[in-house]
Design a protein around this motif. Structure first.
Motif, PDB file in Angstrom:
ATOM      1  N   GLY A 124      -9.398   3.381   6.516  1.00  0.00           N
ATOM      2  CA  GLY A 124      -9.068   4.734   6.948  1.00  0.00           C
ATOM      3  C   GLY A 124      -9.566   5.751   5.955  1.00  0.00           C
ATOM      4  O   GLY A 124     -10.245   5.431   4.983  1.00  0.00           O
ATOM      5  N   THR A 125      -9.218   6.998   6.210  1.00  0.00           N
ATOM      6  CA  THR A 125      -9.570   8.089   5.315  1.00  0.00           C
ATOM      7  C   THR A 125      -8.301   8.849   4.952  1.00  0.00           C
ATOM      8  O   THR A 125      -7.310   8.808   5.676  1.00  0.00           O
ATOM      9  CB  THR A 125     -10.574   9.050   5.958  1.00  0.00           C
ATOM     10  N   THR A 153      -2.679   4.671   2.941  1.00  0.00           N
ATOM     11  CA  THR A 153      -3.267   3.371   3.238  1.00  0.00           C
ATOM     12  C   THR A 153      -2.498   2.710   4.384  1.00  0.00           C
ATOM     13  O   THR A 153      -1.330   2.996   4.618  1.00  0.00           O
ATOM     14  CB  THR A 153      -3.239   2.449   2.006  1.00  0.00           C
ATOM     15  N   MET A 154      -3.183   1.801   5.085  1.00  0.00           N
ATOM     16  CA  MET A 154      -2.579   1.066   6.183  1.00  0.00           C
ATOM     17  C   MET A 154      -2.791  -0.427   5.949  1.00  0.00           C
ATOM     18  O   MET A 154      -3.882  -0.849   5.558  1.00  0.00           O
ATOM     19  CB  MET A 154      -3.213   1.467   7.513  1.00  0.00           C
ATOM     20  N   THR A 155      -1.746  -1.193   6.180  1.00  0.00           N
ATOM     21  CA  THR A 155      -1.865  -2.651   6.160  1.00  0.00           C
ATOM     22  C   THR A 155      -1.319  -3.196   7.473  1.00  0.00           C
ATOM     23  O   THR A 155      -0.505  -2.549   8.140  1.00  0.00           O
ATOM     24  CB  THR A 155      -1.100  -3.273   4.979  1.00  0.00           C
ATOM     25  N   ALA A 156      -1.780  -4.379   7.848  1.00  0.00           N
ATOM     26  CA  ALA A 156      -1.345  -5.006   9.098  1.00  0.00           C
ATOM     27  C   ALA A 156      -0.824  -6.399   8.814  1.00  0.00           C
ATOM     28  O   ALA A 156      -1.358  -7.110   7.961  1.00  0.00           O
ATOM     29  CB  ALA A 156      -2.508  -5.077  10.082  1.00  0.00           C
ATOM     30  N   THR A 157       0.230  -6.800   9.524  1.00  0.00           N
ATOM     31  CA  THR A 157       0.694  -8.176   9.412  1.00  0.00           C
ATOM     32  C   THR A 157      -0.295  -9.097  10.121  1.00  0.00           C
ATOM     33  O   THR A 157      -1.136  -8.661  10.912  1.00  0.00           O
ATOM     34  CB  THR A 157       2.100  -8.330  10.005  1.00  0.00           C
ATOM     35  N   SER A 158      -0.174 -10.391   9.855  1.00  0.00           N
ATOM     36  CA  SER A 158      -1.211 -11.345  10.259  1.00  0.00           C
ATOM     37  C   SER A 158      -1.346 -11.484  11.768  1.00  0.00           C
ATOM     38  O   SER A 158      -2.395 -11.893  12.266  1.00  0.00           O
ATOM     39  CB  SER A 158      -0.922 -12.719   9.651  1.00  0.00           C
ATOM     40  N   MET A 203       2.095   2.069   7.075  1.00  0.00           N
ATOM     41  CA  MET A 203       1.402   3.156   6.392  1.00  0.00           C
ATOM     42  C   MET A 203       2.158   3.508   5.123  1.00  0.00           C
ATOM     43  O   MET A 203       3.374   3.684   5.140  1.00  0.00           O
ATOM     44  CB  MET A 203       1.336   4.396   7.289  1.00  0.00           C
ATOM     45  N   THR A 204       1.426   3.603   4.023  1.00  0.00           N
ATOM     46  CA  THR A 204       1.992   4.025   2.746  1.00  0.00           C
ATOM     47  C   THR A 204       1.218   5.235   2.245  1.00  0.00           C
ATOM     48  O   THR A 204      -0.018   5.221   2.240  1.00  0.00           O
ATOM     49  CB  THR A 204       1.914   2.902   1.695  1.00  0.00           C
ATOM     50  N   LEU A 252       6.716   2.291   9.127  1.00  0.00           N
ATOM     51  CA  LEU A 252       6.382   1.081   9.863  1.00  0.00           C
ATOM     52  C   LEU A 252       6.167   1.466  11.314  1.00  0.00           C
ATOM     53  O   LEU A 252       7.070   2.004  11.963  1.00  0.00           O
ATOM     54  CB  LEU A 252       7.518   0.050   9.787  1.00  0.00           C
ATOM     55  N   PHE A 253       4.992   1.195  11.827  1.00  0.00           N
ATOM     56  CA  PHE A 253       4.715   1.480  13.228  1.00  0.00           C
ATOM     57  C   PHE A 253       5.089   0.272  14.084  1.00  0.00           C
ATOM     58  O   PHE A 253       4.735  -0.863  13.777  1.00  0.00           O
ATOM     59  CB  PHE A 253       3.241   1.831  13.430  1.00  0.00           C
TER      60      PHE A 253
END
Length: 233
Positions: A21-22, A26-31, A51-52, A156-157
């Motif tokens: 992203g920009t 930051t974004m992370t995704a679970t597996s 998202m953090t 958390l989305f």
């Protein structure tokens, strides 16, 4: 009028880095999050996008979230986002049987259909919430809601502590650390609308023309920038 730069933008179209992203978030995704190969991802029940933010503020009472989403099943509850990163409380916004909102604050309104794309924009201004779908205001809270809408360091989305969740597909998420106005939300429009801060203008904004009379004909020319000297307008 323009739309301010978002503090986080994710479009899920980089196959090598799904949550690239920009912005200063930051974004992370679970597996279990699934890349669909078309610029969208599907988030199954029990999975999430987190998202953090790297903002200096330790808590946010004013912000805007934009989520481009569709749902294969709109029965029961579907969480849109959760303000507690530990996922230890009720989520902050839901789809409930085809309507969108939060009980006791926004209520549930609108008409959300299965397998249909929607651009959901949620504006929180000093903990007062206003909800828009495809640029139209759906509901607005009459009181501040710190429990569900105040952010610490992220979101958390599509999670809820009681698993009031359904499968969600998303193609774009944006985050601003400011409350967008109704006019700015209208510029965001619907899924697929290009968001261009340099060129987006409100529909109906006044335009300026120069006029030239040649014989019995009047010619109007739209002006972009300054009006030339010694011309009629």
């Amino acid at each position: 009028m323009t739309i301010p730069d978002a503090k986080g933008v994710w479009t899920f179209d980089d196959a090598d880095n799904l949550t690239a992203g920009t912005g200063v978030s930051t974004m992370t995704a679970t597996s279990g999050v699934i890349a669909n190969g078309d610029g969208s991802v599907t988030v199954p029940v029990g999975d999430e996008l987190e998202m953090t933010t790297e903002l200096e503020a330790t808590s946010l009472k004013t912000y805007t979230l934009m989520m481009d989403v569709k749902f294969p099943d709109i029965s029961g509850y579907t969480s849109l986002f959760q303000n507690k990163l530990a996922n230890d409380g009720d989520a902050s916004l839901f789809i409930k049987n085809g309507q969108i909102g939060l009980g006791g604050t926004l209520g549930y309104n609108g008409a959300i259909k299965a397998d249909t794309w929607y651009r959901v924009v949620f504006v929180v201004d000093n903990l007062y919430g206003t909800l828009y779908v495809d640029g139209e205001k759906i509901s607005q809270s009459s009181s501040q809601v710190a429990q569900h809408w105040q952010l610490s360091t992220g979101v958390l989305f599509f999670r809820d502590d009681d698993e009031d969740e359904k499968v969600v597909t998303t193609t774009e998420i944006r985050f601003w650390d400011e409350a967008l106005s109704a006019a700015q939300v209208a510029l965001l429009s619907t899924v697929g609308t290009e968001i261009n801060n340099d060129e987006e203008q409100l529909a109906g904004s006044p335009k300026v023309y120069t006029a030239q009379i040649t014989g019995k004909y009047l010619t109007l020319n739209e002006v972009n920038g300054s009006i030339p000297a010694q011309t009629a307008d």
